[in-house]
Motif scaffolding. Structure first.
Motif, PDB file in Angstrom:
ATOM      1  N   ALA A  92       1.073  -1.286  -0.332  1.00  0.00           N
ATOM      2  CA  ALA A  92       0.019  -0.132   0.246  1.00  0.00           C
ATOM      3  C   ALA A  92       0.947   1.721   0.136  1.00  0.00           C
ATOM      4  O   ALA A  92       0.291   2.502   0.216  1.00  0.00           O
ATOM      5  CB  ALA A  92      -0.961  -0.291   1.507  1.00  0.00           C
ATOM      6  N   ARG A  93       1.726   0.962   0.208  1.00  0.00           N
ATOM      7  CA  ARG A  93       2.972   2.437  -0.044  1.00  0.00           C
ATOM      8  C   ARG A  93       3.109   2.510  -1.022  1.00  0.00           C
ATOM      9  O   ARG A  93       3.468   2.636  -2.372  1.00  0.00           O
ATOM     10  CB  ARG A  93       4.612   1.900   1.010  1.00  0.00           C
ATOM     11  CG  ARG A  93       5.329   2.898   1.077  1.00  0.00           C
ATOM     12  CD  ARG A  93       6.852   2.676   1.682  1.00  0.00           C
ATOM     13  NE  ARG A  93       7.480   1.173   1.221  1.00  0.00           N
ATOM     14  CZ  ARG A  93       8.088   1.767   0.087  1.00  0.00           C
ATOM     15  NH1 ARG A  93       8.387   2.462  -0.611  1.00  0.00           N
ATOM     16  NH2 ARG A  93       8.540   0.419  -0.900  1.00  0.00           N
ATOM     17  N   ARG A  94       2.561   4.199  -1.066  1.00  0.00           N
ATOM     18  CA  ARG A  94       3.334   5.128  -2.471  1.00  0.00           C
ATOM     19  C   ARG A  94       4.243   5.353  -2.866  1.00  0.00           C
ATOM     20  O   ARG A  94       5.548   5.816  -1.680  1.00  0.00           O
ATOM     21  CB  ARG A  94       2.291   6.043  -2.544  1.00  0.00           C
ATOM     22  CG  ARG A  94       2.603   6.650  -3.600  1.00  0.00           C
ATOM     23  CD  ARG A  94       1.292   8.391  -3.650  1.00  0.00           C
ATOM     24  NE  ARG A  94       0.974   9.067  -4.655  1.00  0.00           N
ATOM     25  CZ  ARG A  94       0.226   9.024  -6.135  1.00  0.00           C
ATOM     26  NH1 ARG A  94      -0.363   7.936  -5.517  1.00  0.00           N
ATOM     27  NH2 ARG A  94       0.839   9.353  -6.914  1.00  0.00           N
ATOM     28  N   ILE A  95       5.113   5.482  -4.482  1.00  0.00           N
ATOM     29  CA  ILE A  95       6.688   5.556  -4.129  1.00  0.00           C
ATOM     30  C   ILE A  95       6.328   6.563  -5.030  1.00  0.00           C
ATOM     31  O   ILE A  95       6.120   6.826  -6.244  1.00  0.00           O
ATOM     32  CB  ILE A  95       6.848   4.149  -4.893  1.00  0.00           C
ATOM     33  CG1 ILE A  95       6.856   3.930  -5.947  1.00  0.00           C
ATOM     34  CG2 ILE A  95       6.755   2.934  -3.927  1.00  0.00           C
ATOM     35  CD1 ILE A  95       7.392   2.460  -7.072  1.00  0.00           C
ATOM     36  N   ASP A  96       7.472   7.024  -5.282  1.00  0.00           N
ATOM     37  CA  ASP A  96       8.280   7.955  -5.987  1.00  0.00           C
ATOM     38  C   ASP A  96       9.241   7.638  -7.236  1.00  0.00           C
ATOM     39  O   ASP A  96      10.659   7.175  -6.785  1.00  0.00           O
ATOM     40  CB  ASP A  96       8.892   9.386  -5.540  1.00  0.00           C
ATOM     41  CG  ASP A  96       9.184  10.288  -6.363  1.00  0.00           C
ATOM     42  OD1 ASP A  96       8.861  10.516  -7.562  1.00  0.00           O
ATOM     43  OD2 ASP A  96       9.932  11.450  -5.285  1.00  0.00           O
ATOM     44  N   PRO A  97       8.947   7.700  -8.234  1.00  0.00           N
ATOM     45  CA  PRO A  97       9.585   6.661  -9.253  1.00  0.00           C
ATOM     46  C   PRO A  97      10.429   7.869  -9.719  1.00  0.00           C
ATOM     47  O   PRO A  97      11.922   6.604  -9.743  1.00  0.00           O
ATOM     48  CB  PRO A  97       8.313   7.129 -10.551  1.00  0.00           C
ATOM     49  CG  PRO A  97       6.921   7.135 -10.248  1.00  0.00           C
ATOM     50  CD  PRO A  97       7.300   8.411  -8.805  1.00  0.00           C
ATOM     51  N   GLY A 151      15.956   1.408  -7.203  1.00  0.00           N
ATOM     52  CA  GLY A 151      15.802  -0.289  -8.281  1.00  0.00           C
ATOM     53  C   GLY A 151      14.574  -0.176  -9.901  1.00  0.00           C
ATOM     54  O   GLY A 151      14.674  -1.033 -10.163  1.00  0.00           O
ATOM     55  N   LEU A 152      14.179   1.005 -10.183  1.00  0.00           N
ATOM     56  CA  LEU A 152      13.632   1.161 -11.128  1.00  0.00           C
ATOM     57  C   LEU A 152      14.223   1.689 -12.149  1.00  0.00           C
ATOM     58  O   LEU A 152      14.807   2.973 -12.184  1.00  0.00           O
ATOM     59  CB  LEU A 152      12.436   2.368 -10.843  1.00  0.00           C
ATOM     60  CG  LEU A 152      11.221   1.128 -10.154  1.00  0.00           C
ATOM     61  CD1 LEU A 152       9.580   3.192  -9.694  1.00  0.00           C
ATOM     62  CD2 LEU A 152      10.458  -0.141 -10.647  1.00  0.00           C
ATOM     63  N   PRO A 161      14.234   3.154 -16.703  1.00  0.00           N
ATOM     64  CA  PRO A 161      13.789   4.320 -17.122  1.00  0.00           C
ATOM     65  C   PRO A 161      12.713   3.774 -17.285  1.00  0.00           C
ATOM     66  O   PRO A 161      11.338   4.783 -17.884  1.00  0.00           O
ATOM     67  CB  PRO A 161      14.986   5.264 -17.967  1.00  0.00           C
ATOM     68  CG  PRO A 161      16.875   4.238 -17.663  1.00  0.00           C
ATOM     69  CD  PRO A 161      15.957   3.473 -16.179  1.00  0.00           C
ATOM     70  N   GLU A 162      12.229   2.295 -18.261  1.00  0.00           N
ATOM     71  CA  GLU A 162      11.086   2.374 -19.248  1.00  0.00           C
ATOM     72  C   GLU A 162      10.005   1.862 -18.630  1.00  0.00           C
ATOM     73  O   GLU A 162       9.217   2.340 -18.370  1.00  0.00           O
ATOM     74  CB  GLU A 162      11.906   0.733 -20.014  1.00  0.00           C
ATOM     75  CG  GLU A 162      10.515   0.092 -20.328  1.00  0.00           C
ATOM     76  CD  GLU A 162      10.295   1.391 -21.778  1.00  0.00           C
ATOM     77  OE1 GLU A 162       8.809   1.232 -22.164  1.00  0.00           O
ATOM     78  OE2 GLU A 162      10.924   1.960 -22.247  1.00  0.00           O
ATOM     79  N   GLN A 163      10.926   1.231 -16.612  1.00  0.00           N
ATOM     80  CA  GLN A 163       9.902   1.111 -15.743  1.00  0.00           C
ATOM     81  C   GLN A 163       9.052   2.632 -15.538  1.00  0.00           C
ATOM     82  O   GLN A 163       8.093   3.140 -15.502  1.00  0.00           O
ATOM     83  CB  GLN A 163      10.141   0.520 -14.776  1.00  0.00           C
ATOM     84  CG  GLN A 163       9.969  -1.158 -14.805  1.00  0.00           C
ATOM     85  CD  GLN A 163      11.240  -2.011 -13.782  1.00  0.00           C
ATOM     86  OE1 GLN A 163      12.206  -0.815 -13.016  1.00  0.00           O
ATOM     87  NE2 GLN A 163      10.617  -3.064 -13.803  1.00  0.00           N
ATOM     88  N   ARG A 164       9.722   3.575 -15.082  1.00  0.00           N
ATOM     89  CA  ARG A 164       9.046   4.755 -15.346  1.00  0.00           C
ATOM     90  C   ARG A 164       8.559   5.533 -15.617  1.00  0.00           C
ATOM     91  O   ARG A 164       7.754   6.444 -15.813  1.00  0.00           O
ATOM     92  CB  ARG A 164      10.642   6.049 -14.855  1.00  0.00           C
ATOM     93  CG  ARG A 164      11.825   5.354 -13.590  1.00  0.00           C
ATOM     94  CD  ARG A 164      12.770   5.771 -13.086  1.00  0.00           C
ATOM     95  NE  ARG A 164      13.525   5.722 -12.051  1.00  0.00           N
ATOM     96  CZ  ARG A 164      14.750   5.806 -11.940  1.00  0.00           C
ATOM     97  NH1 ARG A 164      15.090   7.253 -11.949  1.00  0.00           N
ATOM     98  NH2 ARG A 164      15.107   5.470 -10.536  1.00  0.00           N
ATOM     99  N   ARG A 165       8.632   5.560 -17.464  1.00  0.00           N
ATOM    100  CA  ARG A 165       7.890   5.862 -18.418  1.00  0.00           C
ATOM    101  C   ARG A 165       6.994   4.909 -18.216  1.00  0.00           C
ATOM    102  O   ARG A 165       5.841   5.566 -18.550  1.00  0.00           O
ATOM    103  CB  ARG A 165       8.664   5.193 -19.834  1.00  0.00           C
ATOM    104  CG  ARG A 165       8.025   6.241 -20.627  1.00  0.00           C
ATOM    105  CD  ARG A 165       8.940   5.967 -21.526  1.00  0.00           C
ATOM    106  NE  ARG A 165       8.873   4.125 -22.573  1.00  0.00           N
ATOM    107  CZ  ARG A 165       7.550   4.226 -23.240  1.00  0.00           C
ATOM    108  NH1 ARG A 165       6.271   4.569 -23.161  1.00  0.00           N
ATOM    109  NH2 ARG A 165       7.399   2.705 -23.173  1.00  0.00           N
TER     110      ARG A 165
END
Length: 92
Positions: free
Chosen positions: A11-16, A21-22, A24-28
């Motif tokens: 349930a934790r909201r993350i800031d991309p 561990g993300l 650039p493609e996952q962030r996009r």
């Protein structure tokens, strides 16, 4: 959660931008999903407003239409003209 004020990991909201561990493609992809969700909420809100506007315009339109029929049915000037014409014919 181990402590009362802490949220569970799912349930934790993350800031991309700050998540290490993300890729650039996952962030996009996350940004695209968030944009699509915002658009969906906006469309739902606009759909409700448009429905209210349509109901308001329809109510005003039917009100004017009904009032016009009511006022036309109340007019008696043609009856008076016919009575005057009949009286003129009777005198002649």
């Amino acid at each position: 959660p181990e402590q009362p004020g802490e949220t569970a990991a799912f349930a934790r909201r993350i800031d991309p931008a700050r998540e290490p561990g993300l890729s650039p493609e996952q962030r996009r992809l996350m940004a695209q999903v968030e944009y699509a969700q915002r658009q969906r909420v906006l469309q739902r809100r606009l759909r409700g407003r448009n429905l209210l506007l349509a109901l308001g315009i329809g109510a005003v339109t039917f009100g004017i239409y009904g009032y016009t029929f009511y006022s036309v049915s109340q007019e008696r000037f043609l009856d008076e003209l016919e009575q005057e014409a009949e009286a003129a014919r009777a005198r002649a």
